[in-house]
Scaffold this motif. Sequence first.
Motif, mmCIF file in Angstrom:
data_model
loop_
_atom_site.group_PDB
_atom_site.id
_atom_site.type_symbol
_atom_site.label_atom_id
_atom_site.label_comp_id
_atom_site.label_asym_id
_atom_site.label_seq_id
_atom_site.Cartn_x
_atom_site.Cartn_y
_atom_site.Cartn_z
ATOM 1 N N GLY A 111 0.799 -1.218 0.000
ATOM 2 C CA GLY A 111 0.000 0.000 0.000
ATOM 3 C C GLY A 111 0.828 1.261 0.000
ATOM 4 N N GLU A 112 1.979 1.236 0.653
ATOM 5 C CA GLU A 112 2.818 2.432 0.683
ATOM 6 C C GLU A 112 3.343 2.769 -0.715
ATOM 7 O OE1 GLU A 112 6.572 4.493 3.008
ATOM 8 O OE2 GLU A 112 5.936 2.489 3.604
ATOM 9 N N ALA A 113 3.812 1.768 -1.457
ATOM 10 C CA ALA A 113 4.292 2.005 -2.824
ATOM 11 C C ALA A 113 3.148 2.511 -3.707
ATOM 12 C CB ALA A 113 4.891 0.724 -3.413
ATOM 13 N N ASN A 114 1.970 1.906 -3.574
ATOM 14 C CA ASN A 114 0.806 2.365 -4.341
ATOM 15 C C ASN A 114 0.493 3.824 -4.025
ATOM 16 O OD1 ASN A 114 0.393 -0.214 -5.403
ATOM 17 N ND2 ASN A 114 -1.223 -0.732 -3.960
ATOM 18 N N THR A 115 0.476 4.154 -2.727
ATOM 19 C CA THR A 115 0.112 5.509 -2.297
ATOM 20 C C THR A 115 1.127 6.530 -2.796
ATOM 21 O OG1 THR A 115 -0.978 4.578 -0.343
ATOM 22 C CG2 THR A 115 -0.485 6.941 -0.299
ATOM 23 N N ARG A 116 2.403 6.183 -2.771
ATOM 24 C CA ARG A 116 3.428 7.107 -3.278
ATOM 25 C C ARG A 116 3.229 7.356 -4.779
ATOM 26 N NH1 ARG A 116 6.473 8.679 0.504
ATOM 27 N NH2 ARG A 116 6.994 7.411 2.316
ATOM 28 N N ALA A 117 2.927 6.303 -5.526
ATOM 29 C CA ALA A 117 2.673 6.461 -6.964
ATOM 30 C C ALA A 117 1.430 7.321 -7.200
ATOM 31 C CB ALA A 117 2.516 5.096 -7.626
ATOM 32 N N MET A 118 0.394 7.104 -6.397
ATOM 33 C CA MET A 118 -0.824 7.913 -6.501
ATOM 34 C C MET A 118 -0.517 9.388 -6.243
ATOM 35 S SD MET A 118 -3.456 5.481 -4.359
ATOM 36 C CE MET A 118 -4.814 6.667 -4.346
ATOM 37 N N ALA A 119 0.256 9.654 -5.188
ATOM 38 C CA ALA A 119 0.587 11.036 -4.823
ATOM 39 C C ALA A 119 1.392 11.713 -5.928
ATOM 40 C CB ALA A 119 1.351 11.067 -3.501
ATOM 41 N N ILE A 124 -2.490 4.651 2.166
ATOM 42 C CA ILE A 124 -3.788 4.033 1.912
ATOM 43 C C ILE A 124 -3.567 2.522 1.833
ATOM 44 C CG2 ILE A 124 -5.732 3.886 0.307
ATOM 45 C CD1 ILE A 124 -4.916 6.772 -0.614
ATOM 46 N N PRO A 125 -4.373 1.730 2.543
ATOM 47 C CA PRO A 125 -4.148 0.283 2.537
ATOM 48 C C PRO A 125 -4.256 -0.339 1.141
ATOM 49 C CG PRO A 125 -5.815 0.904 4.156
ATOM 50 C CD PRO A 125 -5.517 2.126 3.349
ATOM 51 N N SER A 126 -3.457 -1.360 0.901
ATOM 52 C CA SER A 126 -3.552 -2.171 -0.314
ATOM 53 C C SER A 126 -4.701 -3.176 -0.138
ATOM 54 C CB SER A 126 -2.250 -2.932 -0.528
ATOM 55 O OG SER A 126 -2.069 -3.859 0.535
ATOM 56 N N CYS A 127 -4.943 -4.003 -1.149
ATOM 57 C CA CYS A 127 -5.956 -5.054 -1.011
ATOM 58 C C CYS A 127 -5.630 -5.981 0.161
ATOM 59 C CB CYS A 127 -6.070 -5.869 -2.304
ATOM 60 S SG CYS A 127 -6.910 -5.003 -3.638
ATOM 61 N N LEU A 128 -4.368 -6.404 0.267
ATOM 62 C CA LEU A 128 -3.958 -7.267 1.379
ATOM 63 C C LEU A 128 -4.186 -6.576 2.715
ATOM 64 C CD1 LEU A 128 -2.476 -9.667 2.746
ATOM 65 C CD2 LEU A 128 -0.353 -8.401 2.352
ATOM 66 N N LEU A 162 -9.099 1.461 -1.400
ATOM 67 C CA LEU A 162 -7.818 0.812 -1.184
ATOM 68 C C LEU A 162 -6.860 1.418 -2.219
ATOM 69 C CD1 LEU A 162 -9.090 -2.832 -0.702
ATOM 70 C CD2 LEU A 162 -8.510 -1.152 1.067
ATOM 71 N N SER A 163 -5.580 1.249 -2.028
ATOM 72 C CA SER A 163 -4.616 1.901 -2.927
ATOM 73 C C SER A 163 -4.317 1.095 -4.185
ATOM 74 C CB SER A 163 -3.309 2.163 -2.179
ATOM 75 O OG SER A 163 -2.724 0.944 -1.760
ATOM 76 N N THR A 164 -4.862 -0.082 -4.316
ATOM 77 C CA THR A 164 -4.597 -0.940 -5.469
ATOM 78 C C THR A 164 -5.535 -0.581 -6.623
ATOM 79 O OG1 THR A 164 -4.033 -2.719 -3.919
ATOM 80 C CG2 THR A 164 -4.381 -3.338 -6.229
ATOM 81 N N GLN A 165 -4.957 -0.158 -7.756
ATOM 82 C CA GLN A 165 -5.791 0.128 -8.923
ATOM 83 C C GLN A 165 -5.993 -1.135 -9.736
ATOM 84 O OE1 GLN A 165 -4.259 2.943 -11.886
ATOM 85 N NE2 GLN A 165 -2.259 1.948 -11.748
#
Length: 158
Positions: A66-74, A91-95, A119-122
């Motif tokens: 989720g942290e990597a996803n959130t950084r990419a989103m930001a 933002i939490p990932s699916c897991l 969740l942060s997973t697209q």
Amino acid sequence: MTQTTQQVIAAADLPERGQPLAGGTFVTRYWLNGEERALVLLDNELNGEWGKYGAKIAGADSYSDGEANTRAMAEAGSEIAIKALGLGAHIPSCLEGQLLMAAKADGLVTLRDDRFHWLSTQSSAHGAYLMDFEHGWLSLYAKSTERLVRPVRSLPIQ
């Protein structure tokens, strides 16, 4: 401005699940990218769109990180991702969403069950995953829709 938060925790210092830790509630231990981590749910509640409908964000499709996803989103301009990172959280990932649901089912945390949470997973350029914390439903929806976010922290365990 990013808040200063606890970065790591010693295994001997972990509280029982459901107890305070790092500005939130300790949810569980889990493994992420070969490292044991402590998942912490914050009390903060954010609301907003996941991101731009029709824009595939590189690096925001991990089911676990989720942290990597959130950084990419930001980096792509997502306001809720920027707000979460500003709290020293993500933002939490699916897991991580599933781990939050398990903690709720065990009576360890309280999560609103009247609205879906991002969740942060697209899943695609048009949609991202969201979760219903009443029944634990994991679903997809249009990124441009406003939903809730409960930020989390993930601390490496030493």
